[in-house]
Design a protein around this motif. Structure first.
Motif, mmCIF file in Angstrom:
data_model
loop_
_atom_site.group_PDB
_atom_site.id
_atom_site.type_symbol
_atom_site.label_atom_id
_atom_site.label_comp_id
_atom_site.label_asym_id
_atom_site.label_seq_id
_atom_site.Cartn_x
_atom_site.Cartn_y
_atom_site.Cartn_z
ATOM 1 N N CYS A 32 0.833 -1.204 0.000
ATOM 2 C CA CYS A 32 0.000 0.000 0.000
ATOM 3 C C CYS A 32 0.867 1.253 0.000
ATOM 4 O O CYS A 32 2.048 1.214 0.366
ATOM 5 C CB CYS A 32 -0.925 -0.003 1.212
ATOM 6 S SG CYS A 32 -2.114 -1.380 1.215
ATOM 7 N N LYS A 34 -1.006 4.699 0.488
ATOM 8 C CA LYS A 34 -1.723 5.813 1.098
ATOM 9 C C LYS A 34 -2.679 5.290 2.162
ATOM 10 O O LYS A 34 -3.652 4.601 1.847
ATOM 11 C CB LYS A 34 -2.514 6.601 0.041
ATOM 12 C CG LYS A 34 -1.665 7.530 -0.811
ATOM 13 C CD LYS A 34 -1.083 8.677 0.029
ATOM 14 C CE LYS A 34 -0.181 9.577 -0.823
ATOM 15 N NZ LYS A 34 0.459 10.624 0.008
ATOM 16 N N ALA A 35 -2.396 5.643 3.409
ATOM 17 C CA ALA A 35 -3.189 5.137 4.529
ATOM 18 C C ALA A 35 -4.072 6.238 5.116
ATOM 19 O O ALA A 35 -3.586 7.338 5.408
ATOM 20 C CB ALA A 35 -2.276 4.582 5.617
ATOM 21 N N LEU A 36 -5.346 5.927 5.286
ATOM 22 C CA LEU A 36 -6.255 6.815 5.996
ATOM 23 C C LEU A 36 -6.298 6.382 7.450
ATOM 24 O O LEU A 36 -6.619 5.229 7.758
ATOM 25 C CB LEU A 36 -7.666 6.740 5.390
ATOM 26 C CG LEU A 36 -8.752 7.555 6.109
ATOM 27 C CD1 LEU A 36 -8.433 9.052 6.063
ATOM 28 C CD2 LEU A 36 -10.119 7.272 5.502
ATOM 29 N N ALA A 60 -2.517 9.519 4.050
ATOM 30 C CA ALA A 60 -3.520 10.215 3.239
ATOM 31 C C ALA A 60 -4.254 11.275 4.054
ATOM 32 O O ALA A 60 -4.710 12.280 3.511
ATOM 33 C CB ALA A 60 -4.518 9.218 2.667
ATOM 34 N N ALA A 82 -12.344 8.090 2.300
ATOM 35 C CA ALA A 82 -11.253 7.243 1.825
ATOM 36 C C ALA A 82 -11.138 7.306 0.303
ATOM 37 O O ALA A 82 -10.026 7.382 -0.250
ATOM 38 C CB ALA A 82 -11.473 5.804 2.285
ATOM 39 N N ALA A 87 -7.192 6.586 -0.693
ATOM 40 C CA ALA A 87 -6.509 5.704 0.254
ATOM 41 C C ALA A 87 -6.609 4.255 -0.211
ATOM 42 O O ALA A 87 -7.636 3.838 -0.757
ATOM 43 C CB ALA A 87 -7.137 5.847 1.640
#
Length: 364
Positions: A32, A34-36, A60, A82, A87
């Motif tokens: 991954c 982009k993390a929310l 993110a 998201a 994300a």
């Protein structure tokens, strides 16, 4: 040795102190970018810390509206956020409200999840493929591998400032998972062992946490025990089916909006007493686990009630805001659909259980 079937859950668990900085690498390991970060409004600082640790190249943003019982309208807003931020994974930082939201997002989108628990047992224990969602006034649960977190990061330091009442109620919430796992229709010796370890670890830790001086070595050790116990009990919840206790708590939470962990704390000794005549061996095991924790225990339900009372925990549904006139409706719902349970589900006896819990009467 009895015959059994055991399905191991494919979750990666990282446990220790100062483990948060590992999250950036875990995001990359999942493929991954982009993390929310998810939090409740009260835990925005913890979410901002995680966002800072993973940096702008992996973060993110934050969605901070997670709330109790995972309402579907909140989930839809989080999903939209998201998608807006593009994300490709979520990081749930907090207790059951946040973990439940992360699972609900994953159920709808397939996004990967990293769970960072800060309490000992929330609405949906982190290490489980179980999700409970509330729509209107009805809370429904389901079990699906779609919601099992890919990675769970336990950092003891995040639990050091957990308030005393939440420490107690989330700990007893965790114990409830282990208790019901022991008399589950699909119990097995692997999960039984984890359940008893979890009960002992939490029962030993809770009095120490409440009575240890701040910043002491004994407090850190007790917090470590409690967090391990939370993982052990949560694993039980995900591996085998639950019974009466969880059915009642979901009824009281989803329909009457009672606080989740507090409700578990009040109901557990009463649900244990209801099942005790049909689960005598299990009650003996629990008594032994509580004695291993250093508690005086003759009756398992009475010992759990005594522990909560000794630590100034919630003792009645009345103090949680439940109206006495709603007990009949709660009994109707709890007895309305059949589900596995050691003792037969009889509506009048369930009403008595709820009445005793409303009054705060000590079970034998």
């Amino acid at each position: 040795m009895k015959s059994f079937t055991y399905n191991a859950l494919p979750a990666r668990v990282i446990f220790g102190s100062d483990t948060l900085p590992q999250i950036a690498q875990e995001i990359k390991n999942l493929g991954c970018t982009k993390a929310l970060v998810l939090t409740t409004p009260q835990q925005i600082p913890e979410g901002e810390l995680v966002l800072k640790l993973i940096g702008p190249e992996l973060g993110a943003g934050i969605y901070s509206e997670a709330t109790m019982h995972t309402p579907t309208d909140i989930t839809e807003k989080a999903v939209a956020r998201a998608q807006e931020l593009k994300a490709d994974c979520v990081i749930s930082v907090g207790g059951g409200s946040t973990t439940g939201l992360g699972k609900a997002i994953a159920l709808r989108t397939g996004l990967k999840q990293i769970a960072v628990p800060t309490t000992y047992a929330g609405s949906e224990a982190s290490a489980t493929p179980i999700i409970g969602e509330t729509s209107g006034s009805v809370k429904k649960t389901q079990k699906t591998m779609k919601v099992l977190p890919n990675v769970i990061v336990y950092d003891v330091k995040l639990s050091l400032t957990l308030p005393p009442r939440m420490t107690l109620t989330s700990g007893v919430n965790a114990v409830a998972h282990a208790v019901e796992a022991l008399y589950s229709t699909d119990s097995n010796p692997i999960i039984d062992g984890l359940a008893l370890q979890g009960i002992t670890a939490i029962a030993r830790a809770l009095p120490q946490i409440m009575h240890s001086p701040p910043d002491s070595e004994s407090l850190f050790s007790a917090r470590s025990d409690a967090l391990f116990g939370a993982w052990a009990c949560g694993t039980c919840l995900g591996a085998v089916g639950m019974s009466l206790h969880h059915k009642i708590c979901h009824t009281l939470g989803g329909t009457f909006n009672l606080p989740h962990a507090d409700t578990h704390t009040v109901i557990l000794p009463h649900a244990m007493a209801y099942n005790a005549p049909y689960a005598k061996e299990t009650m003996k095991q629990i008594v032994s686990a509580l004695k291993d924790a250093g508690l005086a225990a003759e009756s398992a339900p009475g010992a759990v009630w005594d522990l909560v009372k000794s630590l100034d925990g919630p003792m009645s549904l009345r103090e949680l805001g439940m109206r006495e006139e709603d007990l009949d409706k709660a009994a109707d719902i709890a007895s309305g659909n059949p589900y596995p349970n050691p003792a037969p589900l009889e509506r009048d006896k369930l009403k008595k259980l709820l009445q005793d819990a409303w009054n705060g009467i000590r079970p034998e």
